[in-house]
Design an enzyme around this catalytic site. Structure first.
Site, PDB file in Angstrom:
ATOM      1  N   GLY A 259      23.902   8.779 -31.808  1.00 41.00           N
ATOM      2  CA  GLY A 259      23.476   9.542 -30.644  1.00 41.00           C
ATOM      3  C   GLY A 259      23.972   8.913 -29.352  1.00 41.00           C
ATOM      4  CB  ALA A 260      24.410   5.394 -28.344  1.00 38.58           C
TER       5      ALA A 260
ATOM      6  N   GLY B 192       0.828  -1.194   0.000  1.00 36.83           N
ATOM      7  CA  GLY B 192       0.000   0.000   0.000  1.00 36.83           C
ATOM      8  C   GLY B 192       0.860   1.242   0.000  1.00 36.83           C
ATOM      9  N   GLY B 193       0.377   2.266   0.704  1.00 37.29           N
ATOM     10  CA  GLY B 193       1.092   3.537   0.736  1.00 37.29           C
ATOM     11  C   GLY B 193       2.505   3.384   1.274  1.00 37.29           C
TER      12      GLY B 193
END
Lengths: 676, 525
Positions: free
Chosen positions: B419-420, B184-185
Site C-alpha cells: 500500500g505504501a 492558552g488560547g
C-alpha cells in the site's frame, strides 16, 4: 616482455601498478574480494577475478586463491604491490614453481632480509653501519661502564624483558651508566621478575631516512637517493619527502653505497628500500630492508624521473638496468602527504563509510609515471588513489586512501604547492586527516626541516584539536567571505516577484566574524574583483569566480591564492582552509550589532546516557563496563526494521553501566548504557 | 487682506512645525515601547525587542508601520491611566529581498504583550490587507496572553484573529515565530498558520501552563519540558523548526520566504541559479547499497538533485523516517517528500504520514510542484500504530497526494512495497512523471514474506522456499514489471537524476488539472 600481468593487491597501489603496465602495453588482471567488487582497481584493470570474502586473510593473502586466479587469467607475471603477499617467500616460491615471474626480489633475498637478526648480521658482514650495542648479559656496574664506553655515549640501558619505558635509562657518562645500570636492574626485577640488562647506542634526534635501491639480475645495482620519513604516528608514516632536508652529499653517497652493498650481498634484483636511522650528527645506522615497492616511492620517482614499477617489471623480465649510477640525478623537491580515513579530532580513530564527495586537486595534466618531474613545469601535483566519489571505505583494509604528492624546484615551493593542494582536496562522508596534514605543512619545525621521529608525539601530545589561524590569515578569509557573500546577497535580491521600484539595495558595509574575531569592512566591487577596506584602513584586493553553491572557492587575495572549502551556515559560510574549520558570519553592521546582543550559549551537557533511538533489537554491544570510549566510537548495534544501526559515542567518556545485552528488545528512549 | 493672509500663513507655518514636533515626539515615545528598563530586561532574557526583530526581518529601511498610535479603550482596574501608544504590538509591511510581506511583532515590554481588543484589531488589519493584496503574514509572538482586565473583549480579539487565520489559510502563506511565551488560547493562532518556528530556551507554547497542570493532574513539569522548542520540534511536531536565537531564527525565516509564493494567485518565485541543469553525479550510481537491508542517506540524493545543494528542511527533528522540505530546480521552488531509509528503514507510520500529508497540502495550496523520492518498505505494523489509528493517518497522505493538482514527479530508488507504494505519489494517484532507478523493487511485499504466503505448502522444505524466494526476487525485485504496465514512465540512470527530474518539471510548467466541483473535500482528519 610479458603480455599479461596480475596485480596481487588492491587500492591505490594496484591502480598505480596498472597505470604503468598499461603504459608498457601489458594486459592487466586485478583480483578483488567481495568488498571490492566496485573498487577502482577492478574498474581500471583489463580483467578482474573475484577471490573471496572481504577479510584479507580469506582473500588477498590466501596464496592458493591468488595462484588459482593467476592460472585462470594466464598471467605471466605478478606484481604484489606492498603489504599482503609482497614479502612472502612462500608466495614467491609458489610462483617460481608455476613458472610465473614475481615482480620482486629472489626468494632468498626476501628470506634473508625478512628476519631482523639475520639481516643485521648480514649488514654487519657487508660493512653496513648498524646500531652499536652489546647483546650479551652484563654482569655488574663496572661491566656496564666498560661496555658503554665501547658502544660510545650516549647509551640506552634496557631491560631484556622491558617495555613501556620501564627498566630503561639513558646514560651520557660513566657515572650515569653506573647508576642507570643499577636502577634499571632493580626496576626490571620488580616489574618483570627478570633483571637481565643490555646496552645499545642511544640515537639522539633520530630521523627515519631510507635509501631506494634498484638492482637487476645481472649484478648491477644503483641507489636513487633517499626519502625522509620522520613524520610518523605510531610507526605509521604520514609525511615523506625526497630528498631529505638533512642529508649532505657525502652522507647520501655513503648511505647509498652501503645500501647497494647490502642489496648485492643478498643477490637482490628488483626495487628495494634500505631503512636507516640517522642521528643529529648525521651518523646513520641500518634498521631493516624492505624487499618490495615502498608506499612512498612516488617522491623518489618525482625527483629522479624513474618509473620504479616499470623498472621492477623490466628486471623481473630479466632485462639489464638501462640506467647507471651516473645517470641518477636528483632534481627539485617532492613531498608526499598520506590521506588516511582517520578522524584527527577523535584520536585518529579509523572512519568508514561512503565517500559522498571525493574530489582530489587536479593532477598536473602532463604527469605520467616515469616522466621526469622537472619537465612538467614549475609545480607537479600527483595523487595516487584507489577510491572514488560514491565509493565505500570499508573496515577490512588499510585506512590510507590516497597519497598526495607535490613537486617543485625548491622545498619551499613544494610545501606551498602542497598547502594549496590540501585546501583543494574535497573529501566528505568520512573522517579524514586533511586538516592535520595542513597543520603539519604550516608547522615551523617542518618548515625548517628539523623534524625527528618524535615530531607528532612531541608537537601534538594531546592529539589534534584543529588549527587556530593567525590574524593575517583570518583577514584574508574575512575579505574573501565578504566578497563571496556580496555575490550571494545580490542574487537573493534578484528573486522574482519583487515590488517594482522598491527593490532591496545590497549595501557596501559589512561585518565578518570568525574564530572569535570581528572585522568591519567596506567592499567596493568592480568588473574584475573587489577591494575590501578594513576599519583600520588596510585594503585587500579579492578576486575569484565563486558562485553560490560552489563547494570549493578558488580565490585570490592580494594576488596570493586562497583556496577554501565552502559550506552552508545560517547567515554565513562554513569555511575550511589551512587546517582550520571556521564558522564565518557575514552581516550588515546593524545585524552584527544585534547578533552581539544574543546570549552566548554554553554547549549543553550532553546526557550521560545512551538512549535507544528507536524500538529495536540489540544485536551487539561493542564496549564493556569501565571501558574508555572515544568520540564517534561504536557502542552498540540496534536492529530495527531489519536494518542495523550503529550507535556511537557522542564524546569521549568511560562506560559506567550497561543495561542491555545482545538479544534484548528495547523501546524508544530505553537506557542502553550510562557513562561516568 | 494681503497682510492678513501673510500673517495667517506665518501662523500656519509655526503650527506645522509644532505639529511635526509633536509627531516626532509621539513616534519617539511609541518606539520606546515599554521603556528602557523593560527593554533591558527583555534583552537580559536573550530576546530582542519587537522593533529590532522587525528590523532584522525586513530589508533595510523597508518597514512601513501602521497604527503606531493605537491605544486600548479599557477603563477598568486602573487601565485608563496606562495607555501606551501601539498597545503592545508593532504592525505593518515591508520587503524581504524586495518581495512584500506583512508583519506583526508583539512587544512584551508593553503590558506584557497582552492581547486587547485593539491589539487584536491591529493584527486583523494587516491580515486583511495581506489577503487582499496578496502577501504573506509573518507573526512574531511574544505575549503574556489575554489582557485580563478586558475580559471578553480580549477573547473576542483572539477570535477575530483566529477567523482571519482560517480565511487566509491557502490564500497567503502564514508564518508564526514563537519568540517568547505563547500560552492558552493564544496558541491557536500559530497552530492554524502554515509554519511555526521557535527560538530555543526563550520560547514556549502550551494550552495550560505548569501551575494548572500541577493542580489538575499532579504532574510536575517545567515550562521548557511542557512546551519548549525541543518538545514541540521533537515530540509534539507543533513546531517546524527551532533556532539558537532571535537572529538566527529571523535569518532562516527570510531564507524560507525566498522559496514561497506571495499568495495563491502567484507562481512560486524564481531565482537566478548557478548550477548546471544537466549536472551528472556519478556517485549516485552507488548510492543504493548492494545489500537491500543496508540503509543509506536519502538526504544525499536530495542535495545532489537540488540547485546548489540547497535543501530547506521542514520538521527535521520529527518523524525522521520521512524528509520534507524545499529545494530549487532551475531556480524554481520544488517541495520534496522523501522516505529516509536511515530512520526506521523509511517506513510509513502515523507520524511520518501526518508530517508528509500536511507538507503536500501546503505545496498544493500554493502551486509548489512536488518531488517524491520513494524507498518505502511499507507501513509500520503493531498495536501501537493500529490503536492510534494508522489507518486514518496513513489515509491523510494518500488523500493529500491524490487531491494535489500541482506537478508531481516521483522517483523510486529502491523499495516500493504494498500500500505504501500506492500512497507515495504513484501513477495511480495521478502523478505526472514516475521514474525508477534500475535498483527499484516494486512489489506487494518483500520476497521472503511473499514466498511464505504463496508457497505455504512448501514451508517445511528450506531448499524449495529458497528457490521460490529467488524466483519472486527475479520476477519483482526490479522496476520492469511496473514499467511494462506504464506505472513507471521510464527507468533512469541514477547519475542523470537531476537532469531528468528538472526536465520533467520543466515539461509540467503549464500543467492545468481540475477536480470535480465540491464545497470542500472531507480528508480523514
Amino acid at each position: 616482455m610479458f603480455n599479461k600481468i596480475l596485480i596481487a593487491n588492491r587500492g591505490e597501489i594496484a591502480c598505480r601498478v596498472i597505470k604503468t603496465a598499461k603504459k608498457m602495453g601489458i594486459t592487466t588482471v586485478a583480483i578483488y574480494s567481495e568488498a571490492d567488487k566496485n573498487a577502482l582497481h577492478v574498474e581500471m584493470a583489463d580483467e578482474a577475478i573475484h577471490i573471496g570474502p572481504p577479510p584479507a586473510n580469506q582473500s588477498y593473502i590466501v596464496i592458493e586463491k591468488v595462484m588459482a586466479a593467476i592460472k585462470e587469467s594466464g598471467a605471466q607475471a605478478v606484481h604484489p604491490g606492498y603489504g599482503f603477499l609482497s614479502e612472502n617467500s612462500k608466495f614467491a616460491e609458489a610462483l617460481a614453481a608455476e613458472g610465473v615471474a614475481f615482480v620482486g626480489p629472489p626468494v632468498g633475498a626476501i628470506e634473508k632480509m625478512g628476519d631482523k637478526i639475520t639481516s643485521k648480521k648480514i649488514a654487519q658482514d657487508a660493512n653496513v653501519s648498524t646500531v652499536p650495542g652489546y647483546m650479551g648479559l652484563i654482569e655488574d656496574a663496572d661491566d656496564a661502564v666498560k661496555i658503554s664506553n665501547q658502544v660510545g655515549y650516549p647509551v640506552m640501558i634496557k631491560a631484556s624483558a622491558g617495555g613501556g619505558g620501564k627498566g630503561m635509562r639513558i646514560a651520557w657518562n660513566d657515572e650515569e651508566a653506573r647508576e642507570g645500570f643499577q636502577s634499571s636492574k632493580n626496576e626490571a626485577a620488580n616489574s618483570f621478575g627478570d633483571d637481565r640488562i643490555f646496552i645499545e647506542k642511544f640515537i639522539t634526534q633520530p630521523r627515519h631516512i631510507e635509501i631506494q635501491v634498484l638492482c637487476d639480475s645481472h649484478g648491477n645495482g644503483i641507489y636513487l637517493g633517499e626519502r625522509e620519513c620522520s613524520i610518523q604516528r605510531r610507526q605509521q608514516k604520514v609525511v615523506e619527502e625526497a630528498p631529505s632536508p638533512f642529508l649532505d652529499e657525502a652522507t647520501r653517497k655513503a648511505m647509498g653505497e652501503q645500501a647497494v652493498a647490502l642489496a648485492q650481498a643478498v643477490g637482490y634484483a628488483s626495487a628495494g628500500t634500505v631503512e636507516f636511522i640517522v642521528d643529529g650528527a648525521k651518523n646513520f645506522y641500518f634498521l631493516e630492508m624492505n624487499t618490495r615497492l615502498q608506499v612512498e616511492h612516488p617522491v623518489t620517482e618525482l625527483i629522479t624521473g624513474v618509473d620504479l614499477v616499470e623498472q621492477m617489471i623490466r628486471v623481473a623480465n630479466g632485462e639489464k638496468l638501462s640506467i647507471t649510477q651516473d645517470d641518477v640525478t636528483l632534481t627539485g623537491w617532492a613531498i608526499e602527504n598520506r590521506l588516511y580515513a582517520e578522524d584527527p579530532y577523535r584520536g585518529f580513530l579509523p572512519s568508514i563509510g561512503r565517500l559522498t564527495r571525493y574530489r582530489p586537486p587536479a593532477e598536473t595534466a602532463a604527469y605520467t609515471p616515469g616522466v621526469a618531474a622537472g619537465d612538467a613545469g614549475d609545480v607537479v601535483v600527483r595523487n595516487d588513489t584507489g577510491v572514488f566519489e560514491g565509493g565505500e571505505i570499508s573496515m577490512y583494509y588499510d585506512p590510507m586512501i590516497a597519497k598526495l604528492c607535490t613537486w617543485a624546484p625548491t622545498r619551499e615551493k613544494a610545501i606551498e604547492a602542497m598547502r594549496v593542494a590540501l585546501d583543494s582536496f574535497e573529501v566528505e562522508g568520512i573522517g579524514h586527516n586533511l586538516p592535520f596534514l595542513s597543520a603539519v605543512m604550516d608547522h615551523p619545525i617542518f618548515i625548517k626541516g628539523e623534524m625527528t621521529t618524535a615530531f607528532i608525539e612531541e608537537q601534538y601530545p594531546d592529539g589534534f584539536a584543529g588549527v587556530d589561524l593567525p590574524e593575517a590569515d583570518l583577514r584574508r578569509i574575512a575579505a574573501a567571505s565578504a566578497a563571496m557573500n556580496r555575490v550571494a546577497e545580490i542574487r537573493r535580491a534578484r528573486v522574482s516577484g519583487r515590488l517594482d521600484n522598491h527593490e532591496r539595495k545590497v549595501g557596501d558595509t559589512w561585518n565578518v566574524t570568525l574564530q572569535d574575531t570581528s572585522f568591519d569592512m567596506t567592499i567596493a566591487a568592480d568588473k574584475v574583483g573587489s577591494t575590501v577596506t578594513f576599519e583600520d584602513g588596510t585594503a585587500m584586493r579579492v578576486s575569484g569566480n565563486w558562485t553560490p553553491g560552489d563547494q570549493l572557492a578558488n580565490m585570490s587575495v592580494d594576488d596570493a591564492p586562497l583556496v577554501m572549502k565552502v559550506g552552508k551556515v545560517s547567515g554565513g559560510f562554513r569555511i575550511r582552509s589551512r587546517g582550520a574549520d571556521l564558522t564565518v558570519h557575514v552581516r550588515t553592521p546593524r545585524q552584527a550589532e544585534l547578533a552581539r546582543k544574543m546570549p552566548i550559549k554554553v554547549a549543553p551537557d550532553t546526557s550521560k546516557l545512551l538512549l535507544c533511538p528507536m524500538p529495536g533489537l540489540i544485536v551487539k554491544v561493542d564496549v564493556e563496563e569501565g571501558q574508555e570510549v572515544q568520540e564517534g566510537q561504536a557502542l552498540c548495534t540496534v536492529e530495527a526494521m531489519k536494518m542495523e544501526n550503529i550507535l556511537r559515542a557522542e564524546r569521549k567518556g568511560v562506560v559506567s553501566k550497561i543495561n542491555a545485552a545482545a538479544g534484548d528488545s528495547l523501546a524508544v528512549d530505553d537506557v542502553i548504557m550510562e557513562f561516568e | 487682506m494681503a497682510q492678513d493672509t501673510r500673517h495667517s500663513g506665518a501662523q500656519k507655518g509655526h503650527a506645522m512645525k509644532d505639529i511635526l514636533q509633536e509627531l516626532s515626539e509621539r513616534r519617539g515615545a511609541a518606539r520606546l515601547g515599554g521603556g528602557q528598563k523593560r527593554l533591558d530586561s527583555q534583552l537580559a532574557k536573550g530576546k530582542l525587542s519587537a522593533r529590532e526583530r522587525i528590523e532584522l526581518l525586513l530589508d533595510e529601511e523597508s518597514f512601513e508601520e501602521y497604527d503606531m498610535f493605537v491605544t486600548h479603550r479599557c477603563t477598568d482596574f486602573g487601565m485608563e491611566n496606562q495607555k501606551p501608544a501601539g498597545d503592545g504590538v508593532v504592525t505593518g509591511w515591508g520587503t524581504i529581498n524586495g518581495r512584500m510581506v506583512y508583519v506583526y511583532s508583539q512587544d512584551f515590554t508593553v503590558l506584557g504583550g497582552s492581547v486587547s481588543a485593539t491589539h487584536a484589531k491591529k493584527i486583523c488589519k494587516i491580515m486583511d490587507m495581506a489577503m487582499q493584496n496578496g502577501a504573506p503574514v509573518i507573526g512574531m509572538n511574544d505575549s503574556g496572553g489575554a489582557r485580563i482586565q478586558e475580559g471578553v473583549d480580549s477573547l473576542g480579539g483572539y477570535g477575530e484573529i483566529f477567523q482571519r487565520n482560517i480565511m487566509a489559510s491557502g490564500v497567503v502563506p502564514q508564518i508564526s515565530m514563537i519568540m517568547g511565551p505563547c500560552a492558552g488560547g493564544a496558541v491557536y493562532s500559530p497552530a492554524m498558520t502554515d509554519f511555526i518556528f521557535m527560538v530555543k530556551d526563550t520560547s514556549y507554547m502550551f494550552v495550560t501552563g505548569p501551575d494548572v497542570v500541577k493542580t489538575v493532574t499532579n504532574e510536575q513539569v517545567t515550562a521548557e519540558e511542557l512546551g519548549g522548542a525541543s518538545t514541540h520540534t521533537k515530540k509534539s511536531s507543533v513546531a517546524d523548526a527551532a533556532f539558537e536565537n532571535d537572529v538566527e531564527a529571523i535569518a532562516e525565516v527570510r531564507r524560507l520566504i525566498d522559496f514561497l509564493p506571495l499568495s495563491n494567485r502567484q507562481k512560486p518565485p524564481v531565482r537566478p541559479f548557478f548550477d548546471d541543469v544537466a549536472r551528472v553525479e556519478t556517485s549516485l550510481d552507488t548510492l543504493v547499497p548492494d545489500n537491500p537491508n543496508q540503509p543509506y542517506d536519502m538526504k544525499e540524493l536530495i542535495t545532489k538533485i537540488a540547485d546548489e545543494g540547497d535543501f530547506y528542511e521542514i520538521q527535521a527533528d520529527f518523524a525522521g523516517n520521512i524528509l520534507t522540505g524545499f529545494i530549487r530546480l532551475e531556480g524554481q521552488t520544488v517541495g520534496v517528500v522523501a522516505n529516509q531509509p536511515l530512520v526506521l528503514a523509511g517506513v510509513l507510520d502515523i507520524d511520518s504520514s501526518r508530517k508528509a500529508a500536511r507538507f503536500v497540502r501546503f505545496c498544493d495550496a500554493f502551486e509548489i510542484p512536488i518531488l517524491s523520492l520513494v524507498d518505502v518498505p511499507g507501513f509500520l505494523p503493531g498495536t501501537t500504530q493500529e490503536y492510534r489509528g494508522v489507518i486514518k493517518h496513513g489515509a491523510k497522505l494518500l488523500f493529500a497526494y491524490g487531491e494535489a493538482t500541482v506537478p508531481k514527479v516521483t522517483l523510486i530508488t529502491r523499495k516500493a512495497y504494498g500500500g505504501a507504494y500506492v500512497v507515495m505519489a504513484s501513477k495511480h494517484l495521478q502523478a505526472d512523471v514516475n521514474y525508477a532507478w534500475p535498483t527499484a523493487e516494486i512489489a506487494v511485499m518483500g520476497a521472503k514474506g511473499a514466498t511464505e504466503i504463496i508457497h505455504r505448502a512448501d514451508m517445511a522444505d528450506a531448499d524449495k522456499i529458497a528457490q521460490h524466494e529467488a524466483d519472486y526476487n527475479e520476477r519483482f525485485a526490479n522496476p520492469f514489471v511496473a514499467a511494462e504496465r506504464g506505472f513507471v514512465d521510464e527507468v533512469i540512470q541514477p547519475r542523470s537524476t537531476r537532469k531528468r527530474i528538472s526536465r520533467a518539471f520543466a515539461a509540467l510548467r503549464s500543467k492545468k488539472q481540475t477536480m470535480p466541483w465540491k464545497k470542500h473535500n472531507n480528508i480523514p482528519l
